[in-house]
Write a protein that holds these residues in place. Structure first.
Motif, PDB file in Angstrom:
ATOM      1  N   UNK A   1       0.868  -1.177   0.000  1.00 27.99           N
ATOM      2  CA  UNK A   1       0.000   0.000   0.000  1.00 27.99           C
ATOM      3  C   UNK A   1       0.906   1.229   0.000  1.00 27.99           C
ATOM      4  N   UNK A   2       0.733   2.056  -1.023  1.00 27.30           N
ATOM      5  CA  UNK A   2       1.594   3.220  -1.219  1.00 27.30           C
ATOM      6  C   UNK A   2       0.767   4.496  -1.263  1.00 27.30           C
ATOM      7  N   UNK A   3       1.412   5.601  -0.942  1.00 24.32           N
ATOM      8  CA  UNK A   3       0.771   6.893  -1.180  1.00 24.32           C
ATOM      9  C   UNK A   3       1.198   7.376  -2.562  1.00 24.32           C
ATOM     10  N   UNK A   4       0.645   8.469  -3.025  1.00 22.93           N
ATOM     11  CA  UNK A   4       0.899   8.936  -4.394  1.00 22.93           C
ATOM     12  C   UNK A   4       2.373   9.292  -4.619  1.00 22.93           C
ATOM     13  N   UNK A   5       3.038   9.825  -3.611  1.00 25.20           N
ATOM     14  CA  UNK A   5       4.447  10.198  -3.766  1.00 25.20           C
ATOM     15  C   UNK A   5       5.319   8.948  -3.926  1.00 25.20           C
ATOM     16  N   UNK A   6       5.089   7.944  -3.074  1.00 31.57           N
ATOM     17  CA  UNK A   6       5.866   6.697  -3.170  1.00 31.57           C
ATOM     18  C   UNK A   6       5.652   6.025  -4.532  1.00 31.57           C
ATOM     19  N   UNK A   7       4.408   6.036  -4.969  1.00 21.66           N
ATOM     20  CA  UNK A   7       4.073   5.421  -6.252  1.00 21.66           C
ATOM     21  C   UNK A   7       4.766   6.161  -7.399  1.00 21.66           C
ATOM     22  N   UNK A   8       4.726   7.487  -7.389  1.00 20.52           N
ATOM     23  CA  UNK A   8       5.360   8.284  -8.442  1.00 20.52           C
ATOM     24  C   UNK A   8       6.851   7.978  -8.556  1.00 20.52           C
ATOM     25  N   UNK A   9       7.512   7.814  -7.432  1.00 19.72           N
ATOM     26  CA  UNK A   9       8.947   7.487  -7.437  1.00 19.72           C
ATOM     27  C   UNK A   9       9.193   6.122  -8.074  1.00 19.72           C
ATOM     28  N   UNK A  10       8.339   5.150  -7.768  1.00 17.84           N
ATOM     29  CA  UNK A  10       8.492   3.809  -8.346  1.00 17.84           C
ATOM     30  C   UNK A  10       8.225   3.799  -9.848  1.00 17.84           C
ATOM     31  N   UNK A  11       7.230   4.568 -10.284  1.00 12.68           N
ATOM     32  CA  UNK A  11       6.894   4.618 -11.712  1.00 12.68           C
ATOM     33  C   UNK A  11       8.047   5.223 -12.508  1.00 12.68           C
ATOM     34  N   UNK A  12       8.756   6.168 -11.915  1.00 13.80           N
ATOM     35  CA  UNK A  12       9.917   6.761 -12.607  1.00 13.80           C
ATOM     36  C   UNK A  12      10.966   5.689 -12.908  1.00 13.80           C
ATOM     37  N   UNK A  13      11.102   4.723 -12.008  1.00 15.71           N
ATOM     38  CA  UNK A  13      12.093   3.655 -12.180  1.00 15.71           C
ATOM     39  C   UNK A  13      11.589   2.538 -13.093  1.00 15.71           C
ATOM     40  N   UNK A  14      10.269   2.275 -13.059  1.00 11.57           N
ATOM     41  CA  UNK A  14       9.700   1.167 -13.839  1.00 11.57           C
ATOM     42  C   UNK A  14       8.258   1.479 -14.219  1.00 11.57           C
ATOM     43  N   UNK A  15       8.063   1.957 -15.431  1.00 13.95           N
ATOM     44  CA  UNK A  15       6.723   2.317 -15.916  1.00 13.95           C
ATOM     45  C   UNK A  15       5.801   1.102 -15.977  1.00 13.95           C
ATOM     46  N   UNK A  16       6.381  -0.102 -16.070  1.00 12.97           N
ATOM     47  CA  UNK A  16       5.604  -1.333 -16.191  1.00 12.97           C
ATOM     48  C   UNK A  16       4.769  -1.673 -14.968  1.00 12.97           C
ATOM     49  N   UNK A  17       5.074  -1.049 -13.830  1.00 14.81           N
ATOM     50  CA  UNK A  17       4.304  -1.371 -12.625  1.00 14.81           C
ATOM     51  C   UNK A  17       2.880  -0.830 -12.692  1.00 14.81           C
ATOM     52  N   UNK A  18       2.605   0.058 -13.634  1.00 11.89           N
ATOM     53  CA  UNK A  18       1.256   0.629 -13.746  1.00 11.89           C
ATOM     54  C   UNK A  18       0.189  -0.438 -13.927  1.00 11.89           C
ATOM     55  N   UNK A  19       0.530  -1.532 -14.629  1.00 13.40           N
ATOM     56  CA  UNK A  19      -0.486  -2.560 -14.890  1.00 13.40           C
ATOM     57  C   UNK A  19      -0.828  -3.365 -13.633  1.00 13.40           C
ATOM     58  N   UNK A  20      -0.019  -3.230 -12.589  1.00 11.40           N
ATOM     59  CA  UNK A  20      -0.275  -3.945 -11.337  1.00 11.40           C
ATOM     60  C   UNK A  20      -0.576  -2.996 -10.171  1.00 11.40           C
TER      61      UNK A  20
END
Length: 181
Positions: free
Chosen positions: A75-94
């Motif tokens: 469970x992530x907040x929007x800031x944590x999620x944004x940082x992860x998406x910068x590293x791996x755009x593929x996580x959006x599908x999960x």
């Protein structure tokens, strides 16, 4: 039969003749029975195998499903999620928006008759059966494919991803990220 009869085959025919059983399957589409004193060979219309339903509450972090898959839900907040998406755009599908979801009503489960799903960014809703056909998912895997459901809605399907209805948007505050372990 494409094989030689075995002892059990002979025993089953004897049971049929004695009236202990009413019908005997020869193979996947033929059976024999005795009707009014005559041996009949019948073409069998096999009913579809009933799906063995399973369901696990997604309250724990590690979930082991009947498909022998273990998932971790972060469970992530929007800031944590944004940082992860910068590293791996593929996580959006999960990644699932949890803003309007009661976590107590979220379950890992397999498919149910009539389930529908909106594939990410496709602008359509399909019955899961048709989606599995389209994606050429083998019949042997369809009933064991893990899904994350909220009440009756499918949020996410293993190997396919998040439903368009529950994707993370710019204003999403709480995100569930599903990872296979």
């Amino acid at each position: 039969m494409d094989r030689s009869p075995e002892n059990r085959d002979v025993e089953n025919v004897i049971k049929l003749i004695n009236g202990d059983i009413r019908c005997l399957s020869l193979n996947k589409d033929k059976s024999i029975s005795i009707k009014e004193g005559f041996l009949s060979i019948n073409c069998v219309e096999r009913p579809k195998k009933a799906i063995s339903h399973w369901q696990h509450k997604a309250e724990n972090i590690n979930i082991l499903t009947e498909a022998k898959k273990t998932f971790i839900i972060y469970i992530l907040n929007s800031k944590e999620y944004s940082e992860l998406v910068k590293k791996d755009i593929g996580i959006k599908k999960n990644a699932i928006s949890m803003d309007n979801i009661n976590r107590n009503c979220v379950f890992f489960r397999n498919r149910r008759s009539g389930d529908v799903f909106s594939p990410l960014d496709r602008g359509i809703t399909k019955k899961i059966k048709k989606l599995f056909n389209e994606m050429k998912i083998p019949l042997s895997l369809r009933d064991s494919t893990p899904m994350l459901a909220y009440k009756e809605k499918i949020l996410w399907i293993y190997g396919i991803g998040v439903s368009d209805e529950f994707k993370v948007r710019l204003d999403t505050n709480s995100i569930a990220l599903i990872s296979e372990r």
